[in-house]
Design an enzyme around this catalytic site. Sequence first.
Site, PDB file in Angstrom:
ATOM      1  N   SER A 100       0.832  -1.198   0.000  1.00 15.53           N
ATOM      2  CA  SER A 100       0.000   0.000   0.000  1.00 15.53           C
ATOM      3  C   SER A 100       0.875   1.259   0.000  1.00 15.53           C
ATOM      4  O   SER A 100       1.691   1.440  -0.896  1.00 15.53           O
ATOM      5  CB  SER A 100      -0.963  -0.053   1.188  1.00 15.53           C
ATOM      6  N   HIS A 252      -7.416  -6.062   0.019  1.00 16.64           N
ATOM      7  CA  HIS A 252      -6.244  -5.186   0.075  1.00 16.64           C
ATOM      8  C   HIS A 252      -5.099  -5.779   0.882  1.00 16.64           C
ATOM      9  O   HIS A 252      -3.935  -5.489   0.605  1.00 16.64           O
ATOM     10  CB  HIS A 252      -6.670  -3.841   0.674  1.00 16.64           C
TER      11      HIS A 252
END
Length: 270
Positions: A100, A252
């Site tokens: 991320s 994610h």
Amino acid sequence: MPIGSSIKINDISIYYEEYKHPNALNTIVLIHGFLSSSFSFRRLIPYLEKDVNIVSIDFPPFGKSGKSLKFSYTYANIASTILELLDTLGYKNIIATGHSMGGQIVLNMSIQRPEFIKKAILISCSGYVPRAKLPLRMLTYVPFIGRFIKLYLEKSGVEGNLNIVVYDKSIIDEKMIKGYEEPFHHNEIFRALAKMLRHREGDLAPVSLQSIQTPCLLLWGDHDTIVPLNIGNRLAYDLPNSSLVVIKNTGHLLPEEKPKEVYDEIIRFI
């Protein structure tokens, strides 16, 4: 077992964990994402430590690293601080892995020291996010802004946030909730987050991405709602020496949800 240590670099305490392999030629550096810590790699590390040296880093102001209000929380400064840490520890042949927001830090590291970063692995890497607008940056100067940030983040709570970032909700248990919750028991992080919002430059522009010649592996979950797959496709287009692998039925938090699949792709890549 890891050896966890802290060292002062650029006038801030940096916490890192080392998993040393007696015969490994390569070192994988793990850099977590926003509002996270080395905890996020807890399920991936047991696979990786069989093959490579590992250095897992809490970048400031997260995890067990410092939260100084004197530190400049730009991607560029965080990247240079991590590079200085790795130099101090004597590591070479670096494979930098970022999840991320950590992916943006890895990309900055690759720009600053292309000869030092042998390969890059970008897991659900953030991209194309502009700098916060001036009115929002000005709000970070408001007294007690840290309290407002804390209240904002507490709205949905850690468990609520985990339900958003993972595809398979069944993996969320008490240990996972406590692990992601622990850093936010320390109030000093919220003022540091205000400074990060003020300092953070925008994500790297296409012209900068196109200058990066480092071989890059992009790993993405097909159900990532935080950094959608279209960002991965754009990064794969803009990074000239990259390949994109999409992992099915995953959100994610790839290192949490599919550690074995992530490990397999990393080993194939290196």
